[in-house]
Design an enzyme around this catalytic site. Structure first.
Site, PDB file in Angstrom:
ATOM      1  N   LYS A  13       0.737  -1.139  -0.089  1.00 16.06           N
ATOM      2  CA  LYS A  13       0.089  -0.028  -0.163  1.00 16.06           C
ATOM      3  C   LYS A  13       0.911   1.267   0.044  1.00 16.06           C
ATOM      4  CE  LYS A  13      -1.976  -0.675   3.922  1.00 16.06           C
ATOM      5  NZ  LYS A  13      -1.585  -2.186   4.213  1.00 16.06           N
ATOM      6  N   ARG A  88      -9.334   1.024   8.762  1.00 14.72           N
ATOM      7  CA  ARG A  88      -8.964  -0.304   9.115  1.00 14.72           C
ATOM      8  C   ARG A  88     -10.194  -0.886  10.126  1.00 14.72           C
ATOM      9  NH1 ARG A  88      -2.936   0.816   8.923  1.00 14.72           N
ATOM     10  NH2 ARG A  88      -1.865  -1.374   9.381  1.00 14.72           N
ATOM     11  N   ARG A 127      12.207  -7.206   4.332  1.00 11.72           N
ATOM     12  CA  ARG A 127      12.140  -5.695   4.971  1.00 11.72           C
ATOM     13  C   ARG A 127      12.853  -5.501   6.081  1.00 11.72           C
ATOM     14  NH1 ARG A 127       6.235  -2.915   4.460  1.00 11.72           N
ATOM     15  NH2 ARG A 127       5.974  -3.298   6.847  1.00 11.72           N
ATOM     16  N   ARG A 136      11.141  -0.998  11.506  1.00  7.80           N
ATOM     17  CA  ARG A 136       9.967  -0.518  12.109  1.00  7.80           C
ATOM     18  C   ARG A 136       9.915  -1.389  13.406  1.00  7.80           C
ATOM     19  NH1 ARG A 136       5.256  -0.030   8.209  1.00  7.80           N
ATOM     20  NH2 ARG A 136       4.034  -0.618   9.953  1.00  7.80           N
ATOM     21  N   ARG A 147      -0.330  -8.644  13.499  1.00  5.39           N
ATOM     22  CA  ARG A 147      -0.955  -7.908  12.543  1.00  5.39           C
ATOM     23  C   ARG A 147      -1.796  -8.347  11.535  1.00  5.39           C
ATOM     24  NH1 ARG A 147       4.475  -5.151  10.815  1.00  5.39           N
ATOM     25  NH2 ARG A 147       3.258  -3.934   9.231  1.00  5.39           N
TER      26      ARG A 147
HETATM   27  P1  AMP Z   1       0.785   0.780   9.271  1.00  4.54           P
HETATM   28  O1  AMP Z   1       2.042   1.670   8.975  1.00  4.54           O
HETATM   29  O2  AMP Z   1      -0.291   1.236   8.235  1.00  4.54           O
HETATM   30  O3  AMP Z   1       1.244  -0.635   8.921  1.00  4.54           O
HETATM   31  O4  AMP Z   1       0.569   1.087  10.565  1.00  4.54           O
HETATM   32  C1  AMP Z   1       1.251   0.561  11.651  1.00  4.54           C
HETATM   33  C2  AMP Z   1       0.507   0.539  13.072  1.00  4.54           C
HETATM   34  O5  AMP Z   1      -0.185   1.592  13.239  1.00  4.54           O
HETATM   35  C3  AMP Z   1      -0.629  -0.436  12.986  1.00  4.54           C
HETATM   36  O6  AMP Z   1      -0.074  -1.823  13.201  1.00  4.54           O
HETATM   37  C4  AMP Z   1      -1.652   0.294  14.179  1.00  4.54           C
HETATM   38  O7  AMP Z   1      -0.985  -0.218  15.403  1.00  4.54           O
HETATM   39  C5  AMP Z   1      -1.463   1.528  13.872  1.00  4.54           C
HETATM   40  N1  AMP Z   1      -2.382   2.099  13.032  1.00  4.54           N
HETATM   41  C6  AMP Z   1      -2.276   2.696  11.524  1.00  4.54           C
HETATM   42  N2  AMP Z   1      -3.118   2.953  11.046  1.00  4.54           N
HETATM   43  C7  AMP Z   1      -4.307   2.717  11.961  1.00  4.54           C
HETATM   44  C8  AMP Z   1      -5.664   2.613  11.773  1.00  4.54           C
HETATM   45  N3  AMP Z   1      -6.291   3.107  10.733  1.00  4.54           N
HETATM   46  N4  AMP Z   1      -6.271   2.291  12.723  1.00  4.54           N
HETATM   47  C9  AMP Z   1      -5.969   1.524  13.925  1.00  4.54           C
HETATM   48  N5  AMP Z   1      -4.546   1.753  14.067  1.00  4.54           N
HETATM   49  C10 AMP Z   1      -3.740   2.282  13.045  1.00  4.54           C
END
Ligand code: AMP
Length: 199
Positions: A13, A88, A127, A136, A147
């Site tokens: 994404k 999400r 990664r 990360r 996740r």
């Molecule tokens: P990402 O970089 O999109 O993979 O997000 C990393 C982490 O941030 C996720 O595993 C969640 O803990 C938190 N997070 C990001 N976006 C959301 C969202 N829309 N709703 C809830 N938690 C989020």
């Protein structure tokens, strides 16, 4: 055009959102990036989210809904945006619809990047290796399992939500990056010809 890029962790994404930002001038609105920035800046919000993110769980809906609304009201989103990693959950999707409606806008299209679990796991492992120790905090094998579980439990139901709205298009996220990006462009061009506003 307002576009949601949808898919599990490691589906590409972020990569595709950046390409769209470059090609179409649509800002990438990544809640994950915004939350990581809040953690790095040591804000109260960042402190509230740090442990939750490290475990791979979702931060509370009201937090992400708040930060996305604030970000969407910046002038660079006047022509739309690419939502990356948001929504999400169903309440987030409903809040996004309501937020856009209040601004006389809407989600035009939702692109699902479909990738098999085995490929997701090997991508994230790669990664981690490529990061040379600077990965990360949530890119750890044990966190990835959580996740993925969270994705299937809380996020995958959005597929039905957007299907019902007639907005979901599925793209093969296992093709090489260029191929995925060409497929996304083709979807957007087709949507443009069908007359989706501003596509
Ligand atoms: P990402 O970089 O999109 O993979 O997000 C990393 C982490 O941030 C996720 O595993 C969640 O803990 C938190 N997070 C990001 N976006 C959301 C969202 N829309 N709703 C809830 N938690 C989020």
């Amino acid at each position: 055009m307002n576009l949601v890029l949808f898919g599990p962790p490691g589906s590409g994404k972020g990569t595709q959102a950046k390409i769209l930002q470059e090609k179409r001038g649509l800002p990438q609105l990544s809640t994950g990036d915004m939350l990581r920035a809040a953690i790095a800046a040591g804000t109260d919000l960042g402190k509230r989210c740090k442990a939750i993110m490290e475990s791979g769980d979702l931060v509370p809906d009201e937090i992400v809904i708040g930060i996305i609304a604030e970000r969407y009201d910046q002038p660079d989103c006047a022509k739309g945006a690419v939502f990356d990693g948001f929504p999400r959950t169903i309440p987030q999707a409903e809040a996004l619809d309501a937020m856009l409606k209040a601004r006389r806008k809407k989600i035009d299209i939702v692109i699902e990047l479909k990738v098999d679990d085995a490929v997701l796991i090997s991508r994230v492992e790669q990664r981690i290796k490529d990061s040379g120790g600077g990965a990360r905090a949530d890119d750890r094998p044990e966190t990835l399992q959580n996740r993925l579980a969270v994705y299937y439990r809380n996020t995958a139901p959005l597929i039905e939500y957007y299907k019902k709205q007639g907005k979901l298009v599925t793209v093969d996220g296992m093709a090489p990056i260029d191929g995925v990006s060409r497929d996304i462009e083709a979807v957007l061009d087709r949507a443009g010809r069908r007359g989706c506003v501003g596509v």
